[in-house]
Write a protein that holds these residues in place. Structure first.
Motif, PDB file in Angstrom:
ATOM      1  N   ILE A 115       0.858  -1.201   0.000  1.00  8.76           N
ATOM      2  CA  ILE A 115       0.000   0.000   0.000  1.00  8.76           C
ATOM      3  C   ILE A 115       0.884   1.237   0.000  1.00  8.76           C
ATOM      4  CG2 ILE A 115      -1.572   1.388   1.434  1.00  8.76           C
ATOM      5  CD1 ILE A 115      -2.828  -1.286   2.349  1.00  8.76           C
ATOM      6  N   ASP A 116       0.669   2.118  -0.969  1.00  7.37           N
ATOM      7  CA  ASP A 116       1.441   3.359  -1.008  1.00  7.37           C
ATOM      8  C   ASP A 116       0.544   4.599  -0.946  1.00  7.37           C
ATOM      9  OD1 ASP A 116       0.355   3.276  -3.534  1.00  7.37           O
ATOM     10  OD2 ASP A 116       2.269   3.374  -4.611  1.00  7.37           O
ATOM     11  N   MET A 117      -0.734   4.379  -0.610  1.00  8.96           N
ATOM     12  CA  MET A 117      -1.635   5.500  -0.397  1.00  8.96           C
ATOM     13  C   MET A 117      -2.770   5.062   0.526  1.00  8.96           C
ATOM     14  SD  MET A 117      -3.789   7.831  -3.120  1.00  8.96           S
ATOM     15  CE  MET A 117      -2.325   8.227  -4.067  1.00  8.96           C
ATOM     16  N   VAL A 118      -3.093   5.926   1.488  1.00  8.72           N
ATOM     17  CA  VAL A 118      -4.214   5.709   2.394  1.00  8.72           C
ATOM     18  C   VAL A 118      -5.104   6.944   2.313  1.00  8.72           C
ATOM     19  CG1 VAL A 118      -4.951   5.260   4.762  1.00  8.72           C
ATOM     20  CG2 VAL A 118      -2.759   4.345   3.943  1.00  8.72           C
ATOM     21  N   ILE A 119      -6.376   6.728   1.988  1.00 12.86           N
ATOM     22  CA  ILE A 119      -7.314   7.841   1.883  1.00 12.86           C
ATOM     23  C   ILE A 119      -8.463   7.606   2.855  1.00 12.86           C
ATOM     24  CG2 ILE A 119      -8.724   9.277   0.355  1.00 12.86           C
ATOM     25  CD1 ILE A 119      -7.278   8.049  -2.023  1.00 12.86           C
ATOM     26  N   LEU A 120      -8.696   8.576   3.719  1.00 10.75           N
ATOM     27  CA  LEU A 120      -9.841   8.524   4.621  1.00 10.75           C
ATOM     28  C   LEU A 120     -10.896   9.510   4.123  1.00 10.75           C
ATOM     29  CD1 LEU A 120     -11.298   7.709   7.248  1.00 10.75           C
ATOM     30  CD2 LEU A 120     -10.077   9.589   8.380  1.00 10.75           C
ATOM     31  N   ALA A 121     -12.081   9.004   3.866  1.00  7.80           N
ATOM     32  CA  ALA A 121     -13.220   9.842   3.487  1.00  7.80           C
ATOM     33  C   ALA A 121     -14.125   9.964   4.703  1.00  7.80           C
ATOM     34  CB  ALA A 121     -13.972   9.226   2.314  1.00  7.80           C
ATOM     35  N   THR A 122     -14.426  11.193   5.127  1.00 12.73           N
ATOM     36  CA  THR A 122     -15.236  11.374   6.329  1.00 12.73           C
ATOM     37  C   THR A 122     -15.832  12.766   6.380  1.00 12.73           C
ATOM     38  OG1 THR A 122     -15.241  11.165   8.754  1.00 12.73           O
ATOM     39  CG2 THR A 122     -13.308  12.191   7.738  1.00 12.73           C
ATOM     40  N   GLU A 123     -16.948  12.895   7.095  1.00 14.10           N
ATOM     41  CA  GLU A 123     -17.454  14.215   7.458  1.00 14.10           C
ATOM     42  C   GLU A 123     -17.539  14.330   8.974  1.00 14.10           C
ATOM     43  OE1 GLU A 123     -21.865  14.898   6.953  1.00 14.10           O
ATOM     44  OE2 GLU A 123     -21.625  13.328   5.459  1.00 14.10           O
ATOM     45  N   SER A 124     -16.821  13.438   9.665  1.00 11.96           N
ATOM     46  CA  SER A 124     -16.765  13.451  11.128  1.00 11.96           C
ATOM     47  C   SER A 124     -15.316  13.624  11.580  1.00 11.96           C
ATOM     48  CB  SER A 124     -17.319  12.140  11.698  1.00 11.96           C
ATOM     49  OG  SER A 124     -18.550  11.799  11.117  1.00 11.96           O
TER      50      SER A 124
END
Length: 398
Positions: free
Chosen positions: A78-87
């Protein structure tokens, strides 16, 4: 490496979800609020809500979901971590940095956070796809994690929830192949928003419902124009699920077109499969569309490799997107059995205990420290705050 002449595909190779360890039954909430239980069970198509204690947040939920699907090889590649959130828990530091650390992912990776209400996981998926197109050996972890929390006795109280969906995006995926037919629409509307100074959102409920359905109608019309697709081309359609009844209204708008009785039955059956988990969890904002996908994959008996699935992603404010994807060969082997038993193991709360938990805030002392009571969580928990820094641990480290 790809074999010569083989066309590279990109999409979801692994997927899992996690949710809070406490549950509030809708019948109990209806009784406490002196409402007809059918207002929730039929009017919203909800049976229960996942509730989180102070020791659980978007980081612990996201890490718990990702832990289920990642092996040592994934963590090295894994060479990218993306967190999608509105919290979000911090106005500066991306929550993805915490996830990267807790999961033990190799250091030379990009970690970022994305926001646009409930839509941002779809944006993250698109960004991950572009990255893998450029770097076919890469693996990207996309995590959608949120806690939907409204005021006690507010109009939105019955549509709360909490949870996270983790997806590993790779070339030649084992589960779902993304296509290139995405169509998005943006409109500046105030149907749902949460200013920095408020811990709960402001909601114009009826207006938001209308925006959701009108965004679907207008984007679908343009999508058909650009792609030539008809609803009859899809084996199933997944929707953003603020509450299942709204998604059901969306599906009915699409199948109002001329479709055969058998195909209509198929779409309706797959839709029911897609809301099984949402009915028990409630709204998880950014992850709800992909929770619907996972619910359908784990519970449908009739989906086949090569089937085309449509997606409608929506985030208030508002941005929406319609796109399609195909089920990969052998996808059934990559899907776990139903998570219903896991949901059944949550601790049931009385309305009194739920309200007590709701008002339990993290209180900092003069030095920015906070010590938290014990609650059941997934594999990770927020152990406290020291000098205004959040401290996360694994449960086994207690």
């Amino acid at each position: 490496m790809l074999k010569e002449g083989k066309i590279m595909t990109i999409g979801i190779d692994k997927i899992a979800f996690a949710t809070g360890q406490y549950v509030l039954k809708m019948d109990d909430l209806a009784d406490a609020r002196k409402e007809d239980p059918e207002k929730f069970s039929k009017g919203l198509m909800l049976d229960a809500l996942s509730i989180t204690p102070p020791t659980e947040d978007i980081i612990t939920l996201g890490a718990s979901a990702a832990e289920k699907i990642l092996n040592d090889e994934d963590k090295e590649k894994i060479d990218m971590v993306i967190l999608a959130t509105e919290s979000s828990i911090d106005q500066s530091k991306a929550g993805a940095v915490y996830l990267h650390s807790l999961l033990g992912i190799q250091p030379f990776a990009r970690s970022i956070e994305m926001k646009e209400a409930c839509y941002s996981a779809t944006a993250a998926l698109n960004y991950a796809k572009l990255h893998v197109e450029k770097h076919p050996e890469s693996r990207v972890l996309v995590v959608a994690s949120d806690i939907a929390k409204y005021g006690i006795k507010s109009s939105g109280e019955s549509t709360q929830g909490s949870g996270a969906v983790a997806m590993l995006i790779t070339s030649n995926p084992s589960i779902l192949i993304l296509t290139d037919d995405n169509l998005a629409q943006t409109r500046d509307v105030m149907d749902f928003w949460r200013p920095n100074y408020s811990t709960t959102p402001f909601v114009n409920g009826m207006y938001s419902t209308k925006q959701y359905l009108d965004s679907l109608k207008t984007t679908w019309r343009e999508y058909q124009k650009q792609t030539g697709f008809k609803i009859s081309d899809f084996a199933a359609f997944c929707f953003h699920i603020p509450f299942p009844k709204l998604a059901f209204k969306g599906l009915k708008k699409l199948i109002s077109e001329t479709v055969s009785a058998s195909h209509k039955e198929q779409l309706l059956k797959h839709f029911q499969d897609s809301i099984i988990y949402s009915r028990q969890i409630g709204n998880i904002y950014t992850g709800s569309l992909y929770l619907g996908l996972l619910s359908m994959l784990e519970n449908s008996q009739t989906l086949r490799a090569g089937d085309t699935i449509g997606f409608f992603s929506y985030g208030s404010g508002a941005v929406c997107e319609i796109f399609s994807a195909r089920l990969a060969e052998g996808f059934q082997k990559q899907i776990q059995t139903s998570h219903i038993k896991e949901l059944d193991n949550r601790i049931q709360l009385t309305v009194f205990d739920y309200e007590k938990l709701f008002f339990e805030e993290i209180e900092l002392d003069a030095k920015g420290n906070a010590y938290l009571d014990f609650y059941r969580t997934g594999p990770f928990y927020l152990s406290g705050i020291k000098n205004h820094q959040r401290i996360y641990k694994r449960v086994k480290d207690k």
